[in-house]
Design a protein around this motif. Structure first.
Motif, PDB file in Angstrom:
ATOM      1  N   VAL A  74       0.886  -1.169   0.113  1.00  0.00           N
ATOM      2  CA  VAL A  74      -0.083  -0.023  -0.065  1.00  0.00           C
ATOM      3  C   VAL A  74       0.653   1.292   0.102  1.00  0.00           C
ATOM      4  N   ALA A  75       1.903   1.327   0.767  1.00  0.00           N
ATOM      5  CA  ALA A  75       2.846   2.531   0.880  1.00  0.00           C
ATOM      6  C   ALA A  75       3.388   2.619  -0.598  1.00  0.00           C
ATOM      7  N   ALA A  76       3.882   1.654  -1.336  1.00  0.00           N
ATOM      8  CA  ALA A  76       4.219   1.798  -2.729  1.00  0.00           C
ATOM      9  C   ALA A  76       3.273   2.291  -3.524  1.00  0.00           C
ATOM     10  N   GLU A  77       2.199   1.951  -3.545  1.00  0.00           N
ATOM     11  CA  GLU A  77       1.164   2.415  -4.482  1.00  0.00           C
ATOM     12  C   GLU A  77       0.783   3.848  -4.027  1.00  0.00           C
ATOM     13  N   ARG A  78       0.544   4.050  -2.738  1.00  0.00           N
ATOM     14  CA  ARG A  78       0.417   5.701  -2.631  1.00  0.00           C
ATOM     15  C   ARG A  78       1.743   6.639  -2.791  1.00  0.00           C
ATOM     16  N   MET A  79       2.909   6.008  -2.773  1.00  0.00           N
ATOM     17  CA  MET A  79       4.142   6.611  -3.329  1.00  0.00           C
ATOM     18  C   MET A  79       3.936   6.862  -4.738  1.00  0.00           C
ATOM     19  N   SER A  80       3.588   6.012  -5.436  1.00  0.00           N
ATOM     20  CA  SER A  80       3.436   5.876  -6.972  1.00  0.00           C
ATOM     21  C   SER A  80       2.304   7.052  -7.347  1.00  0.00           C
ATOM     22  N   ALA A  81       1.363   7.304  -6.616  1.00  0.00           N
ATOM     23  CA  ALA A  81       0.377   8.170  -6.992  1.00  0.00           C
ATOM     24  C   ALA A  81       0.858   9.600  -6.748  1.00  0.00           C
ATOM     25  N   LEU A  82       1.487   9.707  -5.497  1.00  0.00           N
ATOM     26  CA  LEU A  82       2.225  11.042  -5.290  1.00  0.00           C
ATOM     27  C   LEU A  82       3.107  11.530  -6.331  1.00  0.00           C
ATOM     28  N   GLN A  83       3.825  10.517  -6.760  1.00  0.00           N
ATOM     29  CA  GLN A  83       4.706  10.886  -7.683  1.00  0.00           C
ATOM     30  C   GLN A  83       4.177  11.559  -9.007  1.00  0.00           C
ATOM     31  N   THR A  84       3.094  10.778  -9.436  1.00  0.00           N
ATOM     32  CA  THR A  84       2.241  11.139 -10.599  1.00  0.00           C
ATOM     33  C   THR A  84       1.161  12.227 -10.481  1.00  0.00           C
ATOM     34  N   GLY A  85       0.827  12.632  -9.168  1.00  0.00           N
ATOM     35  CA  GLY A  85      -0.144  13.397  -9.187  1.00  0.00           C
ATOM     36  C   GLY A  85       0.150  14.948  -9.131  1.00  0.00           C
ATOM     37  N   THR A  86      -0.566  15.700  -8.871  1.00  0.00           N
ATOM     38  CA  THR A  86      -0.419  17.306  -8.999  1.00  0.00           C
ATOM     39  C   THR A  86       0.027  17.756  -7.873  1.00  0.00           C
ATOM     40  N   LEU A  87       0.329  17.222  -6.662  1.00  0.00           N
ATOM     41  CA  LEU A  87       0.873  17.916  -5.452  1.00  0.00           C
ATOM     42  C   LEU A  87       2.433  17.995  -5.641  1.00  0.00           C
ATOM     43  N   THR A  88       2.932  17.203  -6.494  1.00  0.00           N
ATOM     44  CA  THR A  88       4.492  17.285  -6.240  1.00  0.00           C
ATOM     45  C   THR A  88       5.061  17.621  -7.856  1.00  0.00           C
ATOM     46  N   ARG A  89       6.351  17.874  -7.637  1.00  0.00           N
ATOM     47  CA  ARG A  89       7.088  17.856  -8.963  1.00  0.00           C
ATOM     48  C   ARG A  89       8.442  17.382  -8.861  1.00  0.00           C
ATOM     49  N   GLU A  90       9.387  17.193  -9.936  1.00  0.00           N
ATOM     50  CA  GLU A  90      10.583  16.757  -9.656  1.00  0.00           C
ATOM     51  C   GLU A  90      11.760  17.643  -9.956  1.00  0.00           C
ATOM     52  N   VAL A  91      12.693  17.702  -9.312  1.00  0.00           N
ATOM     53  CA  VAL A  91      13.752  18.647  -9.468  1.00  0.00           C
ATOM     54  C   VAL A  91      15.123  17.739  -9.480  1.00  0.00           C
ATOM     55  N   ASN A  92      15.910  17.968 -10.484  1.00  0.00           N
ATOM     56  CA  ASN A  92      17.394  17.330 -10.560  1.00  0.00           C
ATOM     57  C   ASN A  92      18.392  17.868 -10.089  1.00  0.00           C
ATOM     58  N   GLU A  93      19.416  17.221  -9.440  1.00  0.00           N
ATOM     59  CA  GLU A  93      20.578  17.845  -9.029  1.00  0.00           C
ATOM     60  C   GLU A  93      20.505  18.924  -8.159  1.00  0.00           C
ATOM     61  N   ALA A  94      19.592  19.001  -7.064  1.00  0.00           N
ATOM     62  CA  ALA A  94      19.428  20.217  -6.299  1.00  0.00           C
ATOM     63  C   ALA A  94      19.932  19.838  -4.826  1.00  0.00           C
ATOM     64  N   VAL A  95      20.486  20.830  -4.174  1.00  0.00           N
ATOM     65  CA  VAL A  95      20.570  20.986  -2.697  1.00  0.00           C
ATOM     66  C   VAL A  95      19.546  21.885  -2.379  1.00  0.00           C
ATOM     67  N   PHE A  96      19.398  22.048  -1.074  1.00  0.00           N
ATOM     68  CA  PHE A  96      18.205  22.763  -0.556  1.00  0.00           C
ATOM     69  C   PHE A  96      18.697  23.644   0.920  1.00  0.00           C
ATOM     70  N   LEU A  97      17.945  24.878   1.143  1.00  0.00           N
ATOM     71  CA  LEU A  97      18.212  25.358   2.442  1.00  0.00           C
ATOM     72  C   LEU A  97      16.728  25.158   3.035  1.00  0.00           C
ATOM     73  N   TYR A  98      16.973  24.820   4.333  1.00  0.00           N
ATOM     74  CA  TYR A  98      15.696  24.438   5.244  1.00  0.00           C
ATOM     75  C   TYR A  98      15.750  25.438   6.192  1.00  0.00           C
ATOM     76  N   GLU A  99      14.644  26.410   6.457  1.00  0.00           N
ATOM     77  CA  GLU A  99      14.642  27.187   7.575  1.00  0.00           C
ATOM     78  C   GLU A  99      13.514  26.990   8.434  1.00  0.00           C
ATOM     79  N   ILE A 100      13.476  26.980   9.962  1.00  0.00           N
ATOM     80  CA  ILE A 100      12.468  26.687  10.723  1.00  0.00           C
ATOM     81  C   ILE A 100      12.393  28.127  11.362  1.00  0.00           C
TER      82      ILE A 100
END
Length: 413
Positions: free
Chosen positions: A74-100
């Motif tokens: 079920v986790a794999a199915e949900r992850m696959s749906a997340l990847q192909t859905g409208t809530l996410t996008r893919e970014v390549n070769e990135a680092v990121f800043l994270y601020e709280i």
């Protein structure tokens, strides 16, 4: 040096609205599955439905056994749906800043650099020159559970939180300069009022400059996520997802205890504890949550006591044994209650997102015999344990605020 590499394939929220729907506390911040289910009822798109799939019904409305093949499917199915859905996008070769941004710590800017950290950088007996220093033991079954999830979903969702000393503030200066160039790519607000913001950095010069700033740090100390890093090693992965924060910008909250055995009247507690502690009535009329090192609270039978360890009851030169959680474990739980093992089911650990009134309520209800409150570990204590290459007492550090799951994920395929 601390090496932070770009994420070859990062899965990120499409925008701030998506981040608000997707992000969640880490799986290990909950007291039980019921709390997870309640959060998912309010936030059904949360990645928690993937990281803890058994706590949310499958397509047929069934709850599944934790760690079971069905739950992983079920986790794999949900992850696959997340990847192909409208809530996410893919970014390549990135680092990121994270601020709280934490309203409880005005003026403190907790900002760090995230990316992939090599599993071979973890310091172990076989790799004594590793630059990622663990300070807590790893329970193989728990790491195996996280490894199974990574393998099933082909993704890393949980982030390892690391602290670097940054003694001359050069690292934080580089992070703040990069963040000042533009607005965050997206952000989300947590239930505790903290705002979590992410900048994705893909431009080569900027990315390489941040990586070089991290490389100037000799060591990174694991603050949260020992089992998440161990899971990557268990699978033979090259790296794991991590963020490095300057230690001076990080916060720690209390990590308290509820105990279901060993209760006794307050008069008996006073007598029994006096061999190891100076025992007084807790100050004030409310619940007692100590804030100063070597001040401990104990609640039983409607009364709060304040305890101060007596001289000679712990080894002051041993950074780990000097921490109040270790003192309480040895003197109260082991010697007075006959509970030598911190993993004993009679001990329940309550993180810093619950206050002392929560503990009092659980004791007054009859569910637990007594409660113990301990002060937060200080950052200097934490770093000294790491410098001495010792292990922190189990369940002694509750870093707060914590990174949210789902703000940046790494795809493996």
């Amino acid at each position: 040096m601390v090496t932070i590499n770009p994420i070859p394939r990062a899965l990120v929220p499409a925008d701030s609205a998506a981040a608000q729907r997707l992000c969640s506390p880490n799986y290990d911040e909950f007291q039980n599955d019921r709390e997870i289910t309640e959060l998912l009822e309010r936030q059904p798109d949360s990645v928690l439905s993937i990281t803890m799939p058994h706590a949310w019904p499958d397509a047929e409305g069934k709850m599944l056994p934790e760690g079971s093949a069905e739950a992983l499917r079920v986790a794999a199915e949900r992850m696959s749906a997340l990847q192909t859905g409208t809530l996410t996008r893919e970014v390549n070769e990135a680092v990121f800043l994270y601020e709280i941004t934490d309203p409880r710590r005005p003026g403190t800017r907790q900002i760090g650099l995230g990316g992939m950290v090599s599993a071979s950088d973890i310091q172990t007996d076989r790799n004594p020159r590793g630059t990622i220093v663990r300070n807590e033991g790893v329970r193989p079954p728990k790491a195996r559970g996280r490894a199974d999830l990574i393998e099933a979903t082909r993704a890393i969702i949980g982030v390892v939180n690391n602290a670097v000393e940054d003694r001359e503030d050069q690292f934080v200066t580089a992070l703040e300069a990069e963040a000042g160039r533009c607005a965050p790519d997206y952000g989300a607000r947590a239930a505790d009022g903290c705002t979590h913001s992410v900048w994705l950095v893909t431009e080569p010069a900027a990315r390489d400059g941040l990586i070089a700033a991290a490389a100037a740090e000799p060591f990174a100390y694991v603050a949260d996520g020992n089992h998440r890093s161990a899971a990557a090693s268990m699978l033979g992965l090259e790296g794991f997802l991590a963020v490095a924060f300057p230690a001076s910008r990080m916060g720690l909250a209390p990590y308290n205890r509820l105990v279901s055995a060993g209760g006794r009247p307050v008069s008996q507690w006073r007598e029994d504890l006096s061999e190891y502690f100076t025992v007084r009535d807790a100050p004030g009329s409310g619940d007692f949550q100590p804030t100063a090192t070597h001040s401990v609270g104990l609640y039983a039978d409607g009364t709060w006591l304040a305890l101060t360890p007596r001289s000679g009851t712990f080894e002051e030169g041993n950074a780990a044994q000097s921490i109040d959680a270790a003192i309480v474990q040895r003197l109260v739980f082991e010697r007075l209650c006959g509970i030598p093992d911190p993993s004993d089911e009679r001990l329940t650990f309550v993180g810093g997102d619950r206050d002392a009134s929560y503990l009092r309520g659980r004791v007054d209800s009859g569910e637990y015999a007594f409660a113990v409150t301990v002060p937060p570990v200080t950052m200097s204590q934490f770093i000294e344990v790491c410098r001495q290459r010792r292990m922190m007492p189990p369940k002694s550090t509750w870093f707060s605020p914590k990174i949210r799951s789902g703000m940046v994920m790494a795809l493996l395929d």
